[in-house]
Design an enzyme around this catalytic site. Structure first.
Site: not given
Length: 372
Positions: A33-34, A151, A236, A298
């Site tokens: 998103g960033n 989050k 995500k 990640k």
């Protein structure tokens, strides 16, 4: 044509879907998103459109190379903006409905999906149509994450301002990897993507599919099978790995705020990494090299994807993605030496493929500060 009756509008040109063989390799590209924001003091819609257009070229490269492509995206900043805007609007106009987080995630899926489809459309080959799909992600209602918000969403604040807002609105807040304080919300583990079959069907029809946005609209499934939205935001990267595994993807690509991940980030021993294998990634993760709210999710998602049969994970920045696809930058995480891997649809250079088998003995590890 009778007088006063306007002629019918000209028919819109029909784009014939690309005929994609179901055996064509699937690549899942996860965008943070960033990564759609420049990081300035004031986020704008225009900069998100510009970032989406920048992604068009590498996505088009994947399509031309014969890949079926799914684009997922984060929504950490955007979902926080939406929730904050709704809360402020409700204070000014009490008749307006408050929005729970599942509604905010759905809102972000629609708006970011629109931005990505617009950004990709002009770059894709003729006949390859991007399609944005709202998706739900099933989570366990008893997931311990609901009692432990972690989050980060929304804007970065100075600590004093974050604590003031937390006291006023009942937020939980935390430091976000040294980049400021943010609101934190529950992030339960994804169990299933409800629209998986629809994603697969769109892929087989030759579409580039934008799906799994913001980790998916978080829902639980009742005894009767009915879905119910919950107050959470699913990570995500975790949903991207789950979706990639369920689709039998060859590769998971994760874009983030850095061109390559590194060991000992922010210290004199900092070193960027080209490649590591799953065993090394697991070792460095256990040693704390990959912080939560940064590279940790990640790397865990990469390991989950490789453990389910994925062939390779590429982590890089959006601006460096084209170069990374050609093997000149980015960090690759590959199965531990000895694992059987397919090279169908491999777009790495021969040099990179030759190095895959040497990954376990390379001595490289992995980490970096990044965005959710």
């Amino acid at each position: 044509m009778p007088p006063g009756i306007a002629p019918p509008p000209a028919a819109s040109p029909v784009r014939t879907p690309v005929v994609t063989h179901p055996a064509a390799p699937v690549t899942v590209l996860a965008i943070g998103g960033n990564a759609l924001l420049s990081g300035g003091p004031r986020a704008t819609i225009a900069e998100q459109f510009a970032a989406a257009r920048q992604l068009g070229r590498p996505v088009a490269e994947l399509v031309r190379a014969g890949h079926r492509v799914v684009v997922t995206h984060g929504n950490g900043p955007q979902v926080g903006f939406i929730k904050r805007r709704a809360d402020l609007a409700a204070e000014l106009a009490p008749e307006l409905p408050l929005l729970d987080l599942d509604m905010c995630v759905a809102d972000s899926q629609g708006s970011i999906g629109y931005i990505l489809v617009r950004g990709l459309s002009d770059a894709l080959p003729a006949g390859s149509l991007p399609v944005a799909l709202l998706t739900h992600t099933v989570v366990d209602p008893d997931d311990p994450a609901f009692a432990r918000p972690t989050k980060p969403i929304g804007t970065h604040y100075e600590r004093a301002e974050a604590e003031r807002l937390a006291a006023r609105y009942g937020w939980a807040v935390a430091d976000d990897a040294g980049r400021g304080w943010r609101r934190v919300v529950p992030s339960p583990a994804p169990q299933a993507v409800v629209e998986l079959d629809a994603v697969a069907a769109l892929l087989d029809a030759g579409h580039v599919v934008v799906a799994g946005g913001g980790g998916g609209i978080p829902v639980t499934r009742g005894p009767d099978g009915a879905l119910c939205g919950v107050e959470a935001v699913v990570d995500k990267d975790a949903t991207s790995a789950l979706l990639a595994s369920a689709l039998g993807a060859d590769e998971l690509i994760v874009t983030t705020g850095v061109e390559r991940i590194a060991l000992d980030w922010g210290t004199p021993r900092h070193r960027d990494l080209d490649r590591m294998d799953a065993a090394q990634a697991r070792e460095h993760l256990a040693a704390g090299q990959f912080p939560e709210g940064s590279m940790g999710p990640k790397v865990r998602s990469a390991l989950d994807f490789l453990a389910s049969g994925g062939h390779r994970v590429l982590i890089t920045s959006p601006g460096a993605l084209s170069e990374a696809l050609h093997g000149t930058t980015g960090t690759r995480i590959v199965p531990t030496a000895g694992a059987t891997r397919s090279v169908n649809g491999d777009h790495d250079s021969d040099r990179d493929r030759d190095r895959d088998s040497k990954a376990a003995s390379s001595g490289n590890g992995n980490t970096t500060a990044s965005e959710p």
